[in-house]
Design a protein around this motif. Structure first.
Motif, short mmCIF file in Angstrom:
data_model
loop_
_atom_site.label_atom_id
_atom_site.label_comp_id
_atom_site.label_asym_id
_atom_site.label_seq_id
_atom_site.Cartn_x
_atom_site.Cartn_y
_atom_site.Cartn_z
N GLY A 183 -42.89 -8.63 14.75
CA GLY A 183 -41.87 -8.46 13.60
C GLY A 183 -42.44 -8.28 12.12
N GLY A 193 -32.15 -7.21 9.98
CA GLY A 193 -31.56 -6.33 11.23
C GLY A 193 -31.89 -5.08 11.24
N LYS A 194 -32.72 -4.32 10.45
CA LYS A 194 -33.30 -2.98 10.77
C LYS A 194 -34.63 -2.90 11.61
N ASN A 195 -35.10 -1.63 11.84
CA ASN A 195 -36.19 -1.61 12.72
C ASN A 195 -37.02 -0.69 12.00
N PRO A 200 -38.49 -5.27 14.97
CA PRO A 200 -37.54 -5.61 14.11
C PRO A 200 -37.89 -6.24 12.53
#
Length: 650
Positions: A183, A193-195, A200
């Motif tokens: 991450g 919360g975005k990728n 993540p």
């Protein structure tokens, strides 16, 4: 065996001509597929015409691939740019086919030769999909084999900006290790919360010992340019219960050829945890100050002296004179200058206590500026040998300053210490006496005498950081004199930059002190060093409290009693306003002290205490003299402060 084979051949890359051949085969196959799809998966089309079209399609595809060069990319590292190049190649194939068919239909150069428009479109779409998919499949297969066969590290990247993405790509492209990026960590709540490429982005507060343990995190790579020391300390504290390595990406200007390699990612150093931003000086006047000057540096082989030499060598100085009595370290500095291509320097092995030798150096080289960094600095050792401390720190400074004054040197910059402030040790007292002497000399000299004071220098010879590193290498324990002891710290480059800056702005007679931020608790420093070494306190390495050493303070100070400061144009550099001195009396007393017999240590300390009112020994055999000195001062009418009066009456 398979693992060794993969490790060996993973360093090699497929021939670009092999890639070209595969791409051509895919294009020819997809052309056949386009025909089958167009004619409902049957052979209900003109086979003769189709056979005539195959060499034409092959030739067009070959020309397009050679023009765009999409086959030259490294397949295992396929990225967005490579996909764009494939799109260009396929688009060029379709364009050339359409143009040729159009011209042939108009001019009838080849009878009965045409390619249906639907076939051209279908072929372009299917070719692009299959060419892209072939690269993606190979990349995923290589990554899977790499994870299975090579050592794997599970990584968190701190920073989801441009530098974090570059770091991510550099890790994935490493051939020696397999990195799994679990991450990204970022302080920007809008990114939470975005990728990024399916990885993540998490908030900082998610990163705890429990999270690291649950996800088998091996390492956290700090790739954020804006992360401060406080955030780094918090990160270290959050992971105090797990074995997670914390590393840092170097600044962009240090990247090799502008590109980041995973080998450049280094472990976070204790300097990164000072609790303040690095001191930076960008003064264009420094270049003008040293251009054409002949600069002499004493203690040139020491931590501060050698860094002063390196920084001065970057200016257009006329000549650099390196003086030190330590032969081997001086040779090392000389070799560093030689490797850097510097020529205008002379390294001289000499003792600053030898007045005739120092005079001959000034006579021969005629320095115009002097940076005096030579000194004995170890508090416990000097507490045992006051005579040696006087000979180097006081008499050596006196001889050097007198010689500089006699030869009308422009500036003499003396490197002092915060231990000279309200000294509790022989070492601190001798540095304070040296400060006092050059201040007295300023009254009768054309030379501008400037003093600089700062605290402990990280990584300097004999400092706490190298000691802790050695103790960690040996398995501990780390030794700390007191759990509450604190010190001010700065890095060697910072200290040297500030000395040069103070030397530039000094007008003569000033004592410059440096704002080093908040003092650092040594016990916390020890715990952080254990953590940064990938170990745990106290499970892996313990910390042992040994008690204050002779002459050692619990807290260091930057200003003596009765001193305050004036600001300068640089917010990190202040001028200490010292109390008025009886210059003639102090100069005479120091001169007498410098000729004291080597066997009169007690007498030396008594004289220093009478000369420096604020000198009170701590945890030392010489504490017994403090009351006697107070009585002496009372009888002489020299007691001035309430503290002194109370001591004298007790």
């Amino acid at each position: 065996m398979i693992k060794n084979y993969f490790a060996l051949y993973s360093q090699k890359y497929a021939s670009k001509w092999l890639v070209l051949a595969i791409d051509l085969a895919i294009v020819m196959t997809t052309f056949c597929m386009a025909y089958f799809i167009r004619f409902n998966f049957s052979l209900d089309f003109n086979v003769e015409q189709f056979t005539l079209q195959l060499p034409f399609i092959f030739s067009v595809a070959l020309i397009s691939f050679l023009i765009v060069g999409s086959f030259k990319s490294v397949i295992r590292h396929t990225g967005f740019t490579d996909v764009i190049n494939l799109f260009k190649s396929v688009g060029l194939i379709a364009f050339i086919i359409a143009v040729c068919v159009l011209f042939n239909n108009r001019l009838q150069l080849i009878s009965n030769f045409t390619v249906p428009k639907t076939i051209i479109v279908l072929h372009a779409i299917i070719s692009f999909l299959f060419l892209s998919a072939s690269r993606l499949v190979f990349k995923m297969a290589f990554k899977h084999l790499k994870c299975k066969l090579l050592s794997t590290k599970r990584i968190l990247i701190y920073g989801a900006g441009d530098q974090g993405i570059i770091t991510y790509n550099a890790l994935l492209n490493n051939t020696a290790f397999s990195y799994i990026v679990v991450g990204f960590i970022d302080d920007n709540v809008k990114k939470k919360g975005k990728n990024i490429d399916g990885v993540p982005i998490m908030a900082f507060n998610r990163i705890t010992s429990e999270f690291a343990a649950a996800n088998n995190i091996d390492e956290i790579v700090v790739a954020s340019v804006g992360i401060g020391p406080a955030r780094l300390i918090a990160l270290v504290d959050n992971l105090s219960d797990v074995d997670v390595k914390i590393t840092k990406v170097p600044p962009i200007e240090n990247w090799i050829n502008g590109e980041l390699s995973s080998t450049q990612i280094k472990q976070v150093q204790i300097e990164d945890l000072l609790g303040r931003a690095p001191i930076e000086i960008n003064n264009p006047n420094l270049e003008n100050e040293f251009t054409g000057e002949t600069v002499l540096v004493t203690g040139a082989a020491g931590s501060i002296g050698s860094e002063l030499v390196r920084q001065l060598a970057e200016f257009n100085v006329k000549h650099l004179i390196l003086v030190d009595q330590a032969e081997s370290p001086l040779y090392d500095v000389e070799q560093d200058l030689k490797r850097a291509g510097k020529r205008s320097y002379t390294a001289i092995v000499a003792d600053i206590r030898d007045g005739l030798r120092i005079d001959s150096i000034f006579q021969e080289y005629k320095p115009t500026m002097v940076f005096h960094a030579a000194a004995y600095k170890h508090v416990p050792l000097m507490e045992k040998t006051p005579y040696e401390a006087i000979k180097i720190n006081v008499n050596g400074t006196k001889l050097l300053a007198d010689t500089a004054s006699r030869y009308s040197v422009k500036k003499f910059v003396f490197v002092s210490t915060d231990k000279a402030v309200n000294p509790t040790s022989v070492m601190g007292a001798t540095k304070r006496m040296a400060e006092m002497y050059i201040t007295c000399l300023q009254k009768e000299s054309k030379t501008k005498f400037i003093t600089t004071r700062f605290g402990n220098v990280l990584g300097s010879n004999g400092s706490v950081i190298p000691l802790f590193k050695k103790q960690i290498d040996k398995g501990g324990p780390l030794t700390v004199t007191d759990s509450e002891i604190t010190r001010y710290f700065m890095t060697i480059p910072e200290a040297s930059q500030l000395v040069l800056e103070a030397g530039t702005m000094g007008k003569g007679g000033e004592i410059f002190i440096f704002d080093m931020g908040e003092s650092v608790k040594i016990f916390d420093l020890a715990k952080n060093m254990i953590k940064l070494s990938g170990l745990r306190y106290p499970e892996d390495i313990d910390i042992k409290i040994t008690g204050l050493r002779p002459g050692e303070k619990l807290y260091e100070e930057l200003l003596a009693n009765g001193e305050n400061t004036l600001s300068t144009y640089h917010k990190k550099i202040l001028i200490s306003k010292t109390r008025e001195l009886d210059y003639e009396k102090i100069k005479t007393s120091i001169e007498e002290l410098c000729i004291t017999n080597r066997f009169q240590n007690n007498n030396i300390v008594l004289k220093m205490k009478r000369l420096i009112p604020e000198y009170k020994s701590n945890n030392s055999d010489y504490e017994r003299f403090d009351k006697r000195v107070q009585t002496y001062k009372k009888n002489k009418g020299l007691v001035t402060s309430t503290t002194d009066k109370n001591l004298a009456n007790s």
